[in-house]
Scaffold this motif. Structure first.
Motif, mmCIF file in Angstrom:
data_model
loop_
_atom_site.group_PDB
_atom_site.id
_atom_site.type_symbol
_atom_site.label_atom_id
_atom_site.label_comp_id
_atom_site.label_asym_id
_atom_site.label_seq_id
_atom_site.Cartn_x
_atom_site.Cartn_y
_atom_site.Cartn_z
ATOM 1 N N GLN A 1 -5.052 17.995 0.614
ATOM 2 C CA GLN A 1 -3.859 18.719 0.182
ATOM 3 C C GLN A 1 -3.975 19.205 -1.266
ATOM 4 O O GLN A 1 -3.553 20.319 -1.587
ATOM 5 C CB GLN A 1 -2.629 17.813 0.327
ATOM 6 N N THR A 2 -4.502 18.376 -2.133
ATOM 7 C CA THR A 2 -4.685 18.731 -3.547
ATOM 8 C C THR A 2 -6.125 18.416 -3.918
ATOM 9 O O THR A 2 -6.428 17.307 -4.362
ATOM 10 C CB THR A 2 -3.720 17.936 -4.450
ATOM 11 N N PRO A 3 -7.043 19.343 -3.697
ATOM 12 C CA PRO A 3 -8.484 19.053 -3.782
ATOM 13 C C PRO A 3 -9.013 18.908 -5.203
ATOM 14 O O PRO A 3 -9.849 19.680 -5.654
ATOM 15 C CB PRO A 3 -9.113 20.248 -3.064
ATOM 16 N N TYR A 4 -8.480 17.941 -5.908
ATOM 17 C CA TYR A 4 -9.097 17.561 -7.174
ATOM 18 C C TYR A 4 -8.955 16.056 -7.306
ATOM 19 O O TYR A 4 -7.942 15.481 -6.954
ATOM 20 C CB TYR A 4 -8.454 18.290 -8.357
ATOM 21 N N GLN B 1 -8.041 6.282 3.956
ATOM 22 C CA GLN B 1 -7.503 7.355 4.782
ATOM 23 C C GLN B 1 -6.510 8.195 3.992
ATOM 24 O O GLN B 1 -6.498 9.430 4.068
ATOM 25 C CB GLN B 1 -6.829 6.771 6.027
ATOM 26 N N TRP B 2 -5.665 7.521 3.225
ATOM 27 C CA TRP B 2 -4.728 8.243 2.345
ATOM 28 C C TRP B 2 -5.491 9.125 1.357
ATOM 29 O O TRP B 2 -5.094 10.266 1.100
ATOM 30 C CB TRP B 2 -3.861 7.247 1.577
ATOM 31 N N LEU B 3 -6.584 8.590 0.792
ATOM 32 C CA LEU B 3 -7.366 9.345 -0.183
ATOM 33 C C LEU B 3 -7.888 10.650 0.414
ATOM 34 O O LEU B 3 -7.783 11.726 -0.204
ATOM 35 C CB LEU B 3 -8.538 8.489 -0.684
ATOM 36 N N LYS B 4 -8.429 10.578 1.621
ATOM 37 C CA LYS B 4 -8.950 11.786 2.267
ATOM 38 C C LYS B 4 -7.837 12.793 2.551
ATOM 39 O O LYS B 4 -8.007 13.998 2.343
ATOM 40 C CB LYS B 4 -9.700 11.410 3.554
ATOM 41 N N LEU C 1 0.831 6.911 -6.756
ATOM 42 C CA LEU C 1 -0.350 7.711 -7.094
ATOM 43 C C LEU C 1 -0.097 9.192 -6.821
ATOM 44 O O LEU C 1 -0.497 10.055 -7.609
ATOM 45 C CB LEU C 1 -1.564 7.215 -6.314
ATOM 46 N N GLU C 2 0.547 9.497 -5.704
ATOM 47 C CA GLU C 2 0.869 10.894 -5.404
ATOM 48 C C GLU C 2 1.727 11.506 -6.510
ATOM 49 O O GLU C 2 1.496 12.635 -6.946
ATOM 50 C CB GLU C 2 1.598 10.993 -4.064
ATOM 51 N N SER C 3 2.706 10.739 -6.977
ATOM 52 C CA SER C 3 3.577 11.212 -8.045
ATOM 53 C C SER C 3 2.794 11.442 -9.333
ATOM 54 O O SER C 3 2.948 12.470 -10.001
ATOM 55 C CB SER C 3 4.708 10.209 -8.280
ATOM 56 N N PRO D 1 0.802 -1.229 0.000
ATOM 57 C CA PRO D 1 0.000 0.000 0.000
ATOM 58 C C PRO D 1 0.834 1.278 0.000
ATOM 59 O O PRO D 1 0.483 2.253 -0.674
ATOM 60 C CB PRO D 1 -0.837 -0.118 1.279
ATOM 61 N N ALA D 2 1.954 1.279 0.721
ATOM 62 C CA ALA D 2 2.797 2.481 0.774
ATOM 63 C C ALA D 2 3.361 2.795 -0.608
ATOM 64 O O ALA D 2 3.430 3.966 -1.017
ATOM 65 C CB ALA D 2 3.927 2.295 1.778
ATOM 66 N N THR D 3 3.751 1.768 -1.346
ATOM 67 C CA THR D 3 4.268 1.968 -2.697
ATOM 68 C C THR D 3 3.176 2.497 -3.621
ATOM 69 O O THR D 3 3.407 3.395 -4.436
ATOM 70 C CB THR D 3 4.833 0.654 -3.258
ATOM 71 N N VAL D 4 1.976 1.938 -3.481
ATOM 72 C CA VAL D 4 0.848 2.403 -4.288
ATOM 73 C C VAL D 4 0.560 3.872 -4.007
ATOM 74 O O VAL D 4 0.386 4.682 -4.931
ATOM 75 C CB VAL D 4 -0.405 1.543 -4.012
ATOM 76 N N GLU D 5 0.504 4.235 -2.752
ATOM 77 C CA GLU D 5 0.223 5.629 -2.385
ATOM 78 C C GLU D 5 1.282 6.570 -2.942
ATOM 79 O O GLU D 5 0.953 7.633 -3.496
ATOM 80 C CB GLU D 5 0.161 5.749 -0.864
ATOM 81 N N SER D 6 2.538 6.194 -2.829
ATOM 82 C CA SER D 6 3.627 7.038 -3.330
ATOM 83 C C SER D 6 3.540 7.215 -4.845
ATOM 84 O O SER D 6 3.705 8.333 -5.367
ATOM 85 C CB SER D 6 4.975 6.426 -2.949
#
Length: 325
Positions: A291-294, A283-286, A232-234, A225-230
């Motif tokens: 931070q970036t509201p789109y 939780q990551w999604l929220k 997606l953020e990128s 999950p941490a890799t996925v979140e990173s």
């Protein structure tokens, strides 16, 4: 929609018509600016144990072994409710991967797949979706058709047959793709035209006015999950807030394509890994949205669990008010 009240508050208990319940100021918002719940590998609840193994490639040669097919089906089942139940739950984007069955006595039939083919053919499912869309004219559905496995022979003929089937099933409900001169569809514009089905078709040689091109799907390509979140953020940072088309953010985990796939198939059931990760991903999604509201389409496995749909819908603003029928 059903509702329950307590201490002056309204609690949404059904999202079957959530789009029509959004605040009026969102009715003129382009659909790519709305947060829309989607399902990843939407038809994986219907996998056929008698189907040959389509993926992963390393297991194709084991197709004759029933036990291996059972393992693949377990690992590949990322949804556990039907397409109609997903619609009733509020899902509005569907990841639909198309294949033909090996040695099928009906070679012009199409199926969905994830590891194995589905039992139910494509046209039957599309008709179920159309029936639902007819009863919910203010809910805009986005169907993303892709992959098209085993289309190598007669490829143009097969695509044309599938496209004609899509146009026949949905007819006037289909919302045509936009050109540079056209305004992007909104809830209001779709309602006014009586159109509530958007079909994305990932095969550029067959782009007709009724079909939209491929919708970009960002995903982490990892079981961590941490890799996925990173990742997606990128991807979201690179995309930026000013792009003007649909995109999907996949919260799903992805099995590896190398020998490590056997760890998850035989020792650590991927279904359990997926279920454990979803609350964290939400939780990551929220946090990401604050931070970036789109955000546009957010897709997940097991879409009826852990308040996935309500979490995504509420990114659009206050929880929509419910109106009892």
């Amino acid at each position: 929609m059903a509702m329950s009240t307590g201490e002056g508050k309204t609690e949404v208990t059904s999202y079957s018509d959530w789009m029509s319940q959004l605040a009026p100021e969102l009715h003129d918002t382009p659909l790519y600016k709305l947060a829309i719940p989607g399902s990843h590998d939407s038809m994986s609840y219907d996998l056929d144990i008698n189907s040959a193994i389509i993926e992963p490639d390393r297991l194709k040669s084991f197709s004759p072994i029933l036990y291996i097919r059972e393992i693949v089906r377990t690992a590949a089942t990322t949804q556990d409710v039907t397409i109609t139940q997903q619609l009733d739950a509020g899902v509005r984007y569907f990841d639909l991967r198309i294949a033909r069955k090996t040695n099928d006595p009906e070679p012009n039939k199409f199926y969905f797949y994830h590891g194995l083919c589905t039992r139910t053919d494509v046209e039957t499912v599309l008709r179920d979706i159309n029936d639902w869309a007819e009863k919910h004219p203010k809910e805009i559905l986005i169907l993303a058709l892709s992959h098209f496995k085993d289309f190598d022979n007669n490829i143009e003929e097969l695509h044309q047959k599938l496209i004609e089937s899509i146009k026949t099933v949905f007819g006037a409900k289909l919302c045509n793709k936009v050109s540079t001169q056209d305004p992007f569809p909104t809830l209001k514009s779709c309602w006014e035209k009586g159109k509530n089905v958007i079909v994305s078709y990932d095969y550029s040689a067959n782009q007709e006015p009724e079909l939209w091109p491929r919708i970009t799907y960002y995903y982490g390509n990892s079981m961590d999950p941490a890799t996925v979140e990173s990742k997606l953020e990128s991807d979201l940072h690179m995309r930026g807030p000013n792009a003007q088309d649909f995109f999907a953010c996949g919260l799903n985990l992805t099995l590896p394509e190398d020998f490590w796939v056997f760890r998850y198939i035989f020792f650590d059931n991927p279904t359990n890994v997926l279920q454990r990760s979803l609350p964290r991903m939400l939780q990551w999604l929220k946090q990401q949205y604050s931070q970036t509201p789109y955000m546009n389409i957010v897709a997940s496995d097991f879409v009826t669990r852990d308040d996935f749909v309500s979490t995504v819908v509420q990114l659009n603003g206050p929880t929509p008010k419910c109106v009892e029928a």
